[in-house]
Scaffold this motif. Sequence first.
Motif, PDB file in Angstrom:
ATOM      1  N   PRO A 153       0.829  -1.210   0.000  1.00 36.79           N
ATOM      2  CA  PRO A 153       0.000   0.000   0.000  1.00 36.79           C
ATOM      3  C   PRO A 153       0.862   1.258   0.000  1.00 36.79           C
ATOM      4  CG  PRO A 153      -0.759  -1.570   1.659  1.00 36.79           C
ATOM      5  CD  PRO A 153       0.561  -2.071   1.176  1.00 36.79           C
ATOM      6  N   MET A 154       0.367   2.299  -0.678  1.00 37.53           N
ATOM      7  CA  MET A 154       1.102   3.562  -0.773  1.00 37.53           C
ATOM      8  C   MET A 154       0.160   4.718  -0.486  1.00 37.53           C
ATOM      9  SD  MET A 154       3.433   2.870  -4.189  1.00 37.53           S
ATOM     10  CE  MET A 154       2.241   1.870  -5.065  1.00 37.53           C
ATOM     11  N   VAL A 155       0.569   5.592   0.422  1.00 31.56           N
ATOM     12  CA  VAL A 155      -0.219   6.772   0.792  1.00 31.56           C
ATOM     13  C   VAL A 155       0.621   7.997   0.457  1.00 31.56           C
ATOM     14  CG1 VAL A 155      -1.409   7.984   2.655  1.00 31.56           C
ATOM     15  CG2 VAL A 155      -1.315   5.471   2.663  1.00 31.56           C
ATOM     16  N   HIS A 156       0.129   8.821  -0.457  1.00 35.12           N
ATOM     17  CA  HIS A 156       0.965   9.948  -0.894  1.00 35.12           C
ATOM     18  C   HIS A 156       0.122  10.954  -1.654  1.00 35.12           C
ATOM     19  CE1 HIS A 156       0.964   8.542  -5.138  1.00 35.12           C
ATOM     20  NE2 HIS A 156       0.914   7.339  -4.598  1.00 35.12           N
ATOM     21  N   MET A 157       0.754  12.045  -2.045  1.00 34.69           N
ATOM     22  CA  MET A 157       0.169  12.985  -2.992  1.00 34.69           C
ATOM     23  C   MET A 157       0.890  12.834  -4.319  1.00 34.69           C
ATOM     24  SD  MET A 157       1.856  16.646  -1.994  1.00 34.69           S
ATOM     25  CE  MET A 157       2.380  17.013  -3.657  1.00 34.69           C
ATOM     26  N   ASP A 158       0.411  13.494  -5.354  1.00 31.92           N
ATOM     27  CA  ASP A 158       1.007  13.387  -6.680  1.00 31.92           C
ATOM     28  C   ASP A 158       2.134  14.414  -6.805  1.00 31.92           C
ATOM     29  OD1 ASP A 158       1.647  13.321  -9.382  1.00 31.92           O
ATOM     30  OD2 ASP A 158      -0.428  13.026 -10.028  1.00 31.92           O
ATOM     31  N   HIS A 159       3.355  13.993  -6.525  1.00 37.88           N
ATOM     32  CA  HIS A 159       4.492  14.911  -6.541  1.00 37.88           C
ATOM     33  C   HIS A 159       4.832  15.380  -7.944  1.00 37.88           C
ATOM     34  CE1 HIS A 159       5.836  14.754  -2.290  1.00 37.88           C
ATOM     35  NE2 HIS A 159       5.148  13.630  -2.308  1.00 37.88           N
ATOM     36  N   LYS A 160       4.607  14.539  -8.917  1.00 39.89           N
ATOM     37  CA  LYS A 160       4.848  14.943 -10.300  1.00 39.89           C
ATOM     38  C   LYS A 160       3.924  16.096 -10.689  1.00 39.89           C
ATOM     39  CE  LYS A 160       4.632  13.165 -15.045  1.00 39.89           C
ATOM     40  NZ  LYS A 160       4.363  11.952 -15.873  1.00 39.89           N
ATOM     41  N   GLN A 161       2.652  15.967 -10.379  1.00 42.87           N
ATOM     42  CA  GLN A 161       1.686  17.010 -10.703  1.00 42.87           C
ATOM     43  C   GLN A 161       1.963  18.279  -9.914  1.00 42.87           C
ATOM     44  OE1 GLN A 161      -0.494  17.123 -13.073  1.00 42.87           O
ATOM     45  NE2 GLN A 161      -1.476  19.051 -12.507  1.00 42.87           N
ATOM     46  N   ALA A 162       2.341  18.133  -8.654  1.00 48.53           N
ATOM     47  CA  ALA A 162       2.627  19.303  -7.808  1.00 48.53           C
ATOM     48  C   ALA A 162       3.807  20.092  -8.370  1.00 48.53           C
ATOM     49  CB  ALA A 162       2.910  18.856  -6.378  1.00 48.53           C
ATOM     50  N   ALA A 163       4.868  19.386  -8.761  1.00 51.62           N
ATOM     51  CA  ALA A 163       6.037  20.060  -9.325  1.00 51.62           C
ATOM     52  C   ALA A 163       5.677  20.722 -10.658  1.00 51.62           C
ATOM     53  CB  ALA A 163       7.171  19.063  -9.517  1.00 51.62           C
ATOM     54  N   TYR A 164       4.842  20.057 -11.431  1.00 54.05           N
ATOM     55  CA  TYR A 164       4.387  20.628 -12.705  1.00 54.05           C
ATOM     56  C   TYR A 164       3.649  21.953 -12.474  1.00 54.05           C
ATOM     57  CZ  TYR A 164       1.330  21.313 -16.749  1.00 54.05           C
ATOM     58  OH  TYR A 164       0.652  21.873 -17.803  1.00 54.05           O
ATOM     59  N   GLU A 165       2.712  21.948 -11.541  1.00 53.24           N
ATOM     60  CA  GLU A 165       1.919  23.154 -11.274  1.00 53.24           C
ATOM     61  C   GLU A 165       2.796  24.293 -10.751  1.00 53.24           C
ATOM     62  OE1 GLU A 165      -1.231  22.056  -8.633  1.00 53.24           O
ATOM     63  OE2 GLU A 165      -2.034  20.541 -10.015  1.00 53.24           O
ATOM     64  N   ALA A 166       3.739  23.972  -9.884  1.00 56.41           N
ATOM     65  CA  ALA A 166       4.630  25.005  -9.336  1.00 56.41           C
ATOM     66  C   ALA A 166       5.505  25.605 -10.431  1.00 56.41           C
ATOM     67  CB  ALA A 166       5.496  24.407  -8.227  1.00 56.41           C
ATOM     68  N   THR A 167       5.982  24.759 -11.337  1.00 58.37           N
ATOM     69  CA  THR A 167       6.841  25.236 -12.422  1.00 58.37           C
ATOM     70  C   THR A 167       6.048  26.071 -13.425  1.00 58.37           C
ATOM     71  OG1 THR A 167       8.164  23.217 -12.164  1.00 58.37           O
ATOM     72  CG2 THR A 167       8.542  24.531 -14.139  1.00 58.37           C
ATOM     73  N   VAL A 168       4.845  25.629 -13.743  1.00 55.71           N
ATOM     74  CA  VAL A 168       3.983  26.415 -14.635  1.00 55.71           C
ATOM     75  C   VAL A 168       3.725  27.789 -14.027  1.00 55.71           C
ATOM     76  CG1 VAL A 168       1.626  26.625 -15.519  1.00 55.71           C
ATOM     77  CG2 VAL A 168       2.888  24.485 -15.815  1.00 55.71           C
ATOM     78  N   HIS A 169       3.528  27.835 -12.718  1.00 50.25           N
ATOM     79  CA  HIS A 169       3.309  29.125 -12.054  1.00 50.25           C
ATOM     80  C   HIS A 169       4.521  30.045 -12.244  1.00 50.25           C
ATOM     81  CE1 HIS A 169       2.388  32.174  -9.117  1.00 50.25           C
ATOM     82  NE2 HIS A 169       3.456  31.859  -8.419  1.00 50.25           N
ATOM     83  N   LEU A 170       5.733  29.511 -12.094  1.00 47.25           N
ATOM     84  CA  LEU A 170       6.933  30.319 -12.318  1.00 47.25           C
ATOM     85  C   LEU A 170       6.992  30.813 -13.763  1.00 47.25           C
ATOM     86  CD1 LEU A 170       9.620  28.230 -10.371  1.00 47.25           C
ATOM     87  CD2 LEU A 170       8.810  30.522  -9.778  1.00 47.25           C
ATOM     88  N   LEU A 171       6.651  29.953 -14.674  1.00 47.26           N
ATOM     89  CA  LEU A 171       6.663  30.334 -16.091  1.00 47.26           C
ATOM     90  C   LEU A 171       5.623  31.413 -16.383  1.00 47.26           C
ATOM     91  CD1 LEU A 171       7.016  26.714 -17.499  1.00 47.26           C
ATOM     92  CD2 LEU A 171       8.724  28.533 -17.730  1.00 47.26           C
TER      93      LEU A 171
END
Length: 337
Positions: A153-171
Motif C-alpha cells: 500500500p502507498m499513501v501519498h500525494m502526486d508529486h509529479k503534478q505538484a512540481a508541474y503546477e509550481a513550475t507552470v506558475h513560475l513560467l
Amino acid sequence: MATIEDVAKLAGLSRTTVSRVINDQPYVTEEKRQRIIQAMNDLGYVPNSSARRLRSQRTETIAVLLPRLTNPFFGNLIEAMEEKASEWGYQVIVCQTHDSKKKEMDYLQLLKTKQVDGIIMASLVNDWEVVEPYLESGPIVFCNEYMDESCIPMVHMDHKQAAYEATVHLLEQGCKQIAYVTGGPESHLSKERRKGFTSALSEYNLPFIEDMTIDWAMDVSDGQKVFHMISNEFTQVDGIFTGSDEVAAGLIYEAASSDWRIPDDLAVVGFDNQMLSLLMVPSVTTIEQPVKQMADKTVEVLIQQLLHPGTLPAQKYVFPHQLLIRNSTKRKKLSIQ
C-alpha cells in the motif's frame, strides 16, 4: 494486588473466559464481556501487557523510517502518526536513515527480528527488490514515498503534478531560466518531481538545462549555499523550484542580504507549507501536503494489515495537494490562496 482469579471470582465466570476477554479473543458473549470489564474496574485489575504481547507474538510497536526528524514535515508526520497509532494501542518508534542505504537496511531488520510488528517507510533509499523480501516478516506501507513497481500500500500525494503546477506558475510569472533544486536525487519521489518540472518546461518550449540542477539541498544553510551558486555561476537564473521550504527560506534570506529583490530578480517556490514559509519576508509560495490525513490513513492501513494479514489489496491512496501562491513569486497581481 488483584489477580485474574479475583476477576473471575467476582464476575462469576471461569478464568479461561476472563483470559479470552483480556486478549480480545472471540466466543465470549457481550453480557459476559461487560461483567468481566466491570469486575476488572471494581478490583482495579490491570492486565500484564508484556505477557499478552509474548502470547500473541506482537510487540504493539510500529517503526517509521524517515530521512531526518529535523525536517518539520517529518516532525508533523510523526506527531500525527503517533497520535493515531495510540488510538489502536500501538506505539511508534522513529528511525532516521539520513539517506543511508545501510541504515535503512539495519532498521528493516527490526521487522525480521520481530522487534516491531510493521514498518512505515516515509522515504526509500534502496532499490525495491532489496526491500521486498522483508515482507515475509511483516507488513510495510509507504507514506509520502512511492514506487510503482512495489506491491505494498502507498499513501501519498502526486508529486509529479505538484512540481508541474509550481513550475507552470513560475513560467506564468515570466521566468525563463528556472533552476531545479532537490534533496536526494536518487529517490523515486525526487524523480517524480523532476518529471513534473521538465514536463512544464517542455510545454513552454523551454529546454531542461542539467547544469542548473542542484542536488542534496535540504535545509536553510543549504539554501544559502544555493543562492551563492546562483549568484556566482548561474546569474541568468530568474526562478527556482526547490523541494523544501527550508531551502527556499535560506535562499531568500541570503538573497536579501545581497540586495537581490525577491521575486523581481529571482522568484522562489518552496515545498510542504511549513510555518517558516509564512514567516519569511517575502512569504514563500509553496505546495501544501495534507500531512494529518496522510498520516492517519497510513497507520490505519498498516494496522488493518496486521489484523487481517494477506487479505487486503496493495492499494494506492493519493491525497490532493494545493499550490499556495505568496509573495516570493507574485510578480503580477494574483489572488493569494
